[in-house]
Design a protein around this motif. Structure first.
Motif, PDB file in Angstrom:
ATOM      1  N   ASP A 136     133.638 188.841  39.343  1.00  0.00           N
ATOM      2  CA  ASP A 136     134.361 188.313  40.496  1.00  0.00           C
ATOM      3  C   ASP A 136     135.558 187.539  39.968  1.00  0.00           C
ATOM      4  O   ASP A 136     135.416 186.464  39.382  1.00  0.00           O
ATOM      5  CB  ASP A 136     133.450 187.403  41.324  1.00  0.00           C
ATOM      6  N   GLU A 137     136.764 188.092  40.175  1.00  0.00           N
ATOM      7  CA  GLU A 137     137.960 187.504  39.569  1.00  0.00           C
ATOM      8  C   GLU A 137     138.243 186.109  40.098  1.00  0.00           C
ATOM      9  O   GLU A 137     138.701 185.235  39.354  1.00  0.00           O
ATOM     10  CB  GLU A 137     139.161 188.419  39.816  1.00  0.00           C
ATOM     11  N   LEU A 138     137.978 185.871  41.380  1.00  0.00           N
ATOM     12  CA  LEU A 138     138.253 184.538  41.935  1.00  0.00           C
ATOM     13  C   LEU A 138     137.347 183.495  41.295  1.00  0.00           C
ATOM     14  O   LEU A 138     137.814 182.428  40.861  1.00  0.00           O
ATOM     15  CB  LEU A 138     138.069 184.547  43.453  1.00  0.00           C
ATOM     16  N   ILE A 139     136.042 183.776  41.222  1.00  0.00           N
ATOM     17  CA  ILE A 139     135.114 182.838  40.584  1.00  0.00           C
ATOM     18  C   ILE A 139     135.487 182.641  39.122  1.00  0.00           C
ATOM     19  O   ILE A 139     135.462 181.508  38.598  1.00  0.00           O
ATOM     20  CB  ILE A 139     133.671 183.338  40.724  1.00  0.00           C
ATOM     21  N   HIS A 140     135.858 183.734  38.442  1.00  0.00           N
ATOM     22  CA  HIS A 140     136.232 183.648  37.035  1.00  0.00           C
ATOM     23  C   HIS A 140     137.450 182.739  36.850  1.00  0.00           C
ATOM     24  O   HIS A 140     137.466 181.854  35.973  1.00  0.00           O
ATOM     25  CB  HIS A 140     136.517 185.046  36.494  1.00  0.00           C
ATOM     26  N   GLN A 141     138.481 182.927  37.668  1.00  0.00           N
ATOM     27  CA  GLN A 141     139.697 182.125  37.530  1.00  0.00           C
ATOM     28  C   GLN A 141     139.445 180.652  37.856  1.00  0.00           C
ATOM     29  O   GLN A 141     139.969 179.762  37.178  1.00  0.00           O
ATOM     30  CB  GLN A 141     140.798 182.682  38.439  1.00  0.00           C
ATOM     31  N   ILE A 142     138.641 180.387  38.872  1.00  0.00           N
ATOM     32  CA  ILE A 142     138.310 178.989  39.181  1.00  0.00           C
ATOM     33  C   ILE A 142     137.547 178.378  38.019  1.00  0.00           C
ATOM     34  O   ILE A 142     137.797 177.230  37.614  1.00  0.00           O
ATOM     35  CB  ILE A 142     137.491 178.901  40.479  1.00  0.00           C
ATOM     36  N   GLY A 143     136.619 179.149  37.450  1.00  0.00           N
ATOM     37  CA  GLY A 143     135.862 178.649  36.305  1.00  0.00           C
ATOM     38  C   GLY A 143     136.745 178.325  35.118  1.00  0.00           C
ATOM     39  O   GLY A 143     136.595 177.272  34.470  1.00  0.00           O
ATOM     40  N   LEU A 144     137.702 179.200  34.822  1.00  0.00           N
ATOM     41  CA  LEU A 144     138.631 178.934  33.717  1.00  0.00           C
ATOM     42  C   LEU A 144     139.439 177.673  33.973  1.00  0.00           C
ATOM     43  O   LEU A 144     139.705 176.883  33.052  1.00  0.00           O
ATOM     44  CB  LEU A 144     139.566 180.131  33.526  1.00  0.00           C
ATOM     45  N   SER A 145     139.834 177.460  35.213  1.00  0.00           N
ATOM     46  CA  SER A 145     140.618 176.272  35.551  1.00  0.00           C
ATOM     47  C   SER A 145     139.782 175.003  35.429  1.00  0.00           C
ATOM     48  O   SER A 145     140.272 173.960  34.984  1.00  0.00           O
ATOM     49  CB  SER A 145     141.171 176.402  36.973  1.00  0.00           C
ATOM     50  N   VAL A 146     138.514 175.083  35.818  1.00  0.00           N
ATOM     51  CA  VAL A 146     137.621 173.926  35.647  1.00  0.00           C
ATOM     52  C   VAL A 146     137.429 173.627  34.168  1.00  0.00           C
ATOM     53  O   VAL A 146     137.461 172.461  33.739  1.00  0.00           O
ATOM     54  CB  VAL A 146     136.268 174.197  36.333  1.00  0.00           C
ATOM     55  N   ALA A 147     137.252 174.669  33.356  1.00  0.00           N
ATOM     56  CA  ALA A 147     137.102 174.476  31.911  1.00  0.00           C
ATOM     57  C   ALA A 147     138.356 173.844  31.313  1.00  0.00           C
ATOM     58  O   ALA A 147     138.276 172.959  30.447  1.00  0.00           O
ATOM     59  CB  ALA A 147     136.801 175.811  31.234  1.00  0.00           C
ATOM     60  N   ALA A 148     139.529 174.293  31.780  1.00  0.00           N
ATOM     61  CA  ALA A 148     140.775 173.721  31.282  1.00  0.00           C
ATOM     62  C   ALA A 148     140.890 172.250  31.668  1.00  0.00           C
ATOM     63  O   ALA A 148     141.379 171.424  30.885  1.00  0.00           O
ATOM     64  CB  ALA A 148     141.962 174.507  31.837  1.00  0.00           C
ATOM     65  N   GLU A 149     140.435 171.909  32.870  1.00  0.00           N
ATOM     66  CA  GLU A 149     140.485 170.512  33.319  1.00  0.00           C
ATOM     67  C   GLU A 149     139.550 169.636  32.495  1.00  0.00           C
ATOM     68  O   GLU A 149     139.856 168.483  32.204  1.00  0.00           O
ATOM     69  CB  GLU A 149     140.123 170.430  34.802  1.00  0.00           C
TER      70      GLU A 149
END
Length: 297
Positions: A136-149
């Motif tokens: 799921d690209e949306l969940i994946h992108q949100i997850g990457l952004s949380v990891a970056a934060e």
């Protein structure tokens, strides 16, 4: 409430690289871990867990067993596993070590908020599918952004984390619920459920087109007056405001998962100009569309 001890109890032999424990986030808890090969059995957890592989392990596999169901998946980058709130007796076997893996924990509150706001059946958080191998690209992108934060804290990090939690809850509620575990809301008549479902589906299918209250009334097979009263009573806000909210939510999805120019996102969201879109977006989220895209990418 997110119990931080749950993750340590579930993954006692894994290595914790970084977590959001000291960030003051209320609606989401995040961890970045690496896992050795082997078996583990989890305890009952009160939160919804989303696991995202951030490192390829093409030669390995993850075997999960729960309630007689056995699931085998390959942990490649972006692979997602879901665990509903309240799950117990889960067994996990890793054939090889797993590299960086993101674990996101959502309490049931964001799900309850969505259920109350949109009069959805409950319990949403406990009805998330036990499912792995998702992409799921949306969940994946949100997850990457949380990891970056987590790696580099920003001044708007808490705002983003709370927004991310609600977006994740909405995505799971929209696409990954087990309908057999939901209890229908007793507040609606069956005919109202059918009418409302038709209207909500029509709105989602036509977010980039002109939508009038008269159009929605026709879909519901009601007069404009009676439709507006019914919709407001069931959804808690008038039809026009609901459509505006869904367009904004769709704009957030486009910003997170596409490279469309901001002007195009504004146009597809039915705003008269990019400036008007930016003002409305900032009023609701506290950041501009450009800032939001940088936060979630």
């Amino acid at each position: 409430m997110i119990l931080l001890a749950d993750a340590n109890r579930k993954y006692p032999n894994s290595r914790l690289l970084v977590s959001s424990a000291d960030r003051g986030w209320q609606s989401i808890y995040a961890e970045l871990r690496t896992h050795p090969a082997g078996r583990l059995a989890s305890h009952t957890q009160p939160n919804v867990e989303i696991v995202i592989a951030l490192h390829d392990s093409k030669d390995g596999c993850v075997i999960r067993t729960n309630g007689g169901r056995r699931e085998r998946t390959r942990p490649t980058i972006g692979t997602i596993w879901l665990v509903p709130a309240g799950l117990c007796h889960e067994e996990i076997e890793l054939s090889t070590p797993m590299g960086k893996t993101l674990h996101l924990y959502l309490p049931t509150q964001p799900f309850d908020l969505l259920a109350d706001q949109y009069d959805l059946p409950k319990p949403l958080g406990h009805s998330v599918q036990y499912r792995g191998g998702l992409n799921d690209e949306l969940i994946h992108q949100i997850g990457l952004s949380v990891a970056a934060e987590m790696a580099r804290e920003t001044s708007t990090g808490r705002m983003f984390a709370e927004t991310a939690a609600l977006m994740l809850a909405a995505q799971l509620s929209h696409n990954y619920l087990d309908p057999t575990l939901l209890v229908p809301s007793p507040r609606r008549k069956p005919t109202e459920n059918v009418r409302l479902r038709r209207v909500l589906d029509y709105i989602d299918e036509n977010l980039e087109n002109e939508i009038s209250v008269a159009d929605l009334a026709d879909v519901a097979a009601l007069s404009t007056f009676h439709f507006a009263r019914m919709f407001t009573a069931l959804m808690g806000l008038p039809p026009r405001k609901y459509v505006s909210r869904r367009r904004l939510e769709n704009a957030m999805k486009m910003l997170a998962s596409s490279n469309l120019p901001l002007a195009e996102v504004a146009h597809r969201s039915r705003f008269s100009s990019q400036a008007a879109f930016s003002r409305a977006f900032h009023r609701v989220t506290g950041v501009t569309p450009g800032e939001y895209r940088r936060l979630v990418r």
